[in-house]
Scaffold this motif. Sequence first.
Motif, PDB file in Angstrom:
ATOM      1  N   PHE A 166       3.603 -14.483  -1.447  1.00  0.00           N
ATOM      2  CA  PHE A 166       2.449 -14.158  -2.285  1.00  0.00           C
ATOM      3  C   PHE A 166       1.249 -13.767  -1.427  1.00  0.00           C
ATOM      4  CE2 PHE A 166      -1.424 -15.101  -4.537  1.00  0.00           C
ATOM      5  CZ  PHE A 166      -1.178 -14.723  -5.857  1.00  0.00           C
ATOM      6  N   ASP A 167       0.931 -14.604  -0.438  1.00  0.00           N
ATOM      7  CA  ASP A 167      -0.245 -14.350   0.394  1.00  0.00           C
ATOM      8  C   ASP A 167      -0.107 -13.049   1.176  1.00  0.00           C
ATOM      9  OD1 ASP A 167      -1.503 -16.671  -0.505  1.00  0.00           O
ATOM     10  OD2 ASP A 167      -0.873 -17.871   1.225  1.00  0.00           O
ATOM     11  N   PHE A 168       1.078 -12.769   1.676  1.00  0.00           N
ATOM     12  CA  PHE A 168       1.317 -11.523   2.405  1.00  0.00           C
ATOM     13  C   PHE A 168       1.022 -10.316   1.519  1.00  0.00           C
ATOM     14  CE2 PHE A 168       4.227  -8.033   3.450  1.00  0.00           C
ATOM     15  CZ  PHE A 168       3.852  -7.775   4.763  1.00  0.00           C
ATOM     16  N   HIS A 169       1.578 -10.325   0.316  1.00  0.00           N
ATOM     17  CA  HIS A 169       1.392  -9.182  -0.578  1.00  0.00           C
ATOM     18  C   HIS A 169      -0.004  -9.138  -1.200  1.00  0.00           C
ATOM     19  CE1 HIS A 169       5.263  -7.432  -0.109  1.00  0.00           C
ATOM     20  NE2 HIS A 169       5.887  -8.530  -0.466  1.00  0.00           N
ATOM     21  N   GLY A 177     -11.345  -1.566  -6.074  1.00  0.00           N
ATOM     22  CA  GLY A 177     -11.660  -0.332  -5.381  1.00  0.00           C
ATOM     23  C   GLY A 177     -11.479  -0.317  -3.886  1.00  0.00           C
ATOM     24  N   GLU A 178     -11.109  -1.452  -3.288  1.00  0.00           N
ATOM     25  CA  GLU A 178     -10.920  -1.472  -1.839  1.00  0.00           C
ATOM     26  C   GLU A 178      -9.610  -2.136  -1.502  1.00  0.00           C
ATOM     27  OE1 GLU A 178     -14.015  -2.663   0.782  1.00  0.00           O
ATOM     28  OE2 GLU A 178     -15.531  -2.262  -0.728  1.00  0.00           O
ATOM     29  N   ALA A 179      -8.993  -1.677  -0.443  1.00  0.00           N
ATOM     30  CA  ALA A 179      -7.765  -2.314   0.035  1.00  0.00           C
ATOM     31  C   ALA A 179      -8.126  -3.663   0.624  1.00  0.00           C
ATOM     32  CB  ALA A 179      -7.092  -1.448   1.091  1.00  0.00           C
ATOM     33  N   ALA A 180      -7.354  -4.657   0.226  1.00  0.00           N
ATOM     34  CA  ALA A 180      -7.566  -5.988   0.786  1.00  0.00           C
ATOM     35  C   ALA A 180      -6.890  -6.100   2.148  1.00  0.00           C
ATOM     36  CB  ALA A 180      -7.010  -7.064  -0.154  1.00  0.00           C
ATOM     37  N   GLY A 181      -5.851  -5.310   2.367  1.00  0.00           N
ATOM     38  CA  GLY A 181      -5.114  -5.345   3.620  1.00  0.00           C
ATOM     39  C   GLY A 181      -5.335  -4.077   4.398  1.00  0.00           C
ATOM     40  N   THR A 182      -4.375  -3.767   5.239  1.00  0.00           N
ATOM     41  CA  THR A 182      -4.466  -2.562   6.047  1.00  0.00           C
ATOM     42  C   THR A 182      -3.292  -1.660   5.758  1.00  0.00           C
ATOM     43  OG1 THR A 182      -3.250  -3.606   7.850  1.00  0.00           O
ATOM     44  CG2 THR A 182      -5.658  -3.765   7.915  1.00  0.00           C
ATOM     45  N   GLU A 183      -3.450  -0.379   5.989  1.00  0.00           N
ATOM     46  CA  GLU A 183      -2.348   0.564   5.813  1.00  0.00           C
ATOM     47  C   GLU A 183      -1.203   0.156   6.701  1.00  0.00           C
ATOM     48  OE1 GLU A 183      -1.829   3.059   3.637  1.00  0.00           O
ATOM     49  OE2 GLU A 183      -3.707   2.448   2.737  1.00  0.00           O
ATOM     50  N   SER A 187       6.667  -3.414   4.434  1.00  0.00           N
ATOM     51  CA  SER A 187       7.492  -2.755   3.445  1.00  0.00           C
ATOM     52  C   SER A 187       7.239  -3.365   2.076  1.00  0.00           C
ATOM     53  CB  SER A 187       8.969  -2.893   3.832  1.00  0.00           C
ATOM     54  OG  SER A 187       9.345  -4.251   3.745  1.00  0.00           O
ATOM     55  N   PRO A 188       7.726  -2.707   0.993  1.00  0.00           N
ATOM     56  CA  PRO A 188       7.452  -3.225  -0.340  1.00  0.00           C
ATOM     57  C   PRO A 188       8.099  -4.564  -0.622  1.00  0.00           C
ATOM     58  CG  PRO A 188       8.511  -1.068  -0.461  1.00  0.00           C
ATOM     59  CD  PRO A 188       8.389  -1.445   0.968  1.00  0.00           C
ATOM     60  N   GLY A 189       9.026  -5.043   0.119  1.00  0.00           N
ATOM     61  CA  GLY A 189       9.701  -6.281  -0.213  1.00  0.00           C
ATOM     62  C   GLY A 189       9.320  -7.337   0.676  1.00  0.00           C
TER      63      GLY A 189
END
Length: 189
Positions: A166-169, A177-183, A187-189
């Motif tokens: 959960f925390d990772f995703h 409006g802003e990304a909480a993480g980085t590009e 991967s999606p899973g």
Amino acid sequence: MANAHPMDRQAVYDDYERVRQTFHHLLDSASEADLARPTSGTRWNNKQLLWHMLFGYVLTVRLLFLVRLFGRLPAGVGKGFARLLDASTVPFDLVNYLGPCGAVKVCGRRRMGAAFDHLIDSLHRKLAAEPEAALACGMHYPTRWDPFFKDFMTIADLYRYPTQHFDFHHAQLTLDGEAAGTEGAGSPG
């Protein structure tokens, strides 16, 4: 097998309650436009990723059954099963990606929130009833399926897994409006 380091059950309960509050806040505060926005580092939109985050708890409940089964079998059986699952990573990744894409078409916010509450409550009850000695039992896992799967995980590890997932995703959501993480955060899973 005795557990050399007793599990801090209260820390797990506290984490479950933290993610429950976070999940409801995310569902309640996001607009439809927020939910439709692409995430950071996955191919999903925010609503699909929220469903995937919920699914980590669904998976944990199912894995608790499997670990009890494979924990009683010879180690080679569980290791072989994990290798077989690792060999099926490509189809697993496809199903893992498509599942949330379809699920959000039939499972709205209210159902997602209710399902999350049900799963957290279920895991609370299961952990409370878990004998201390059982927490050290475990099985082998397909390490290519999820970055938080280790080659061998105990039942105690499994109770911690969905919150790590959960925390990772959560860091990949782009709500408000802003990304909480980085590009490229994973991967999606």
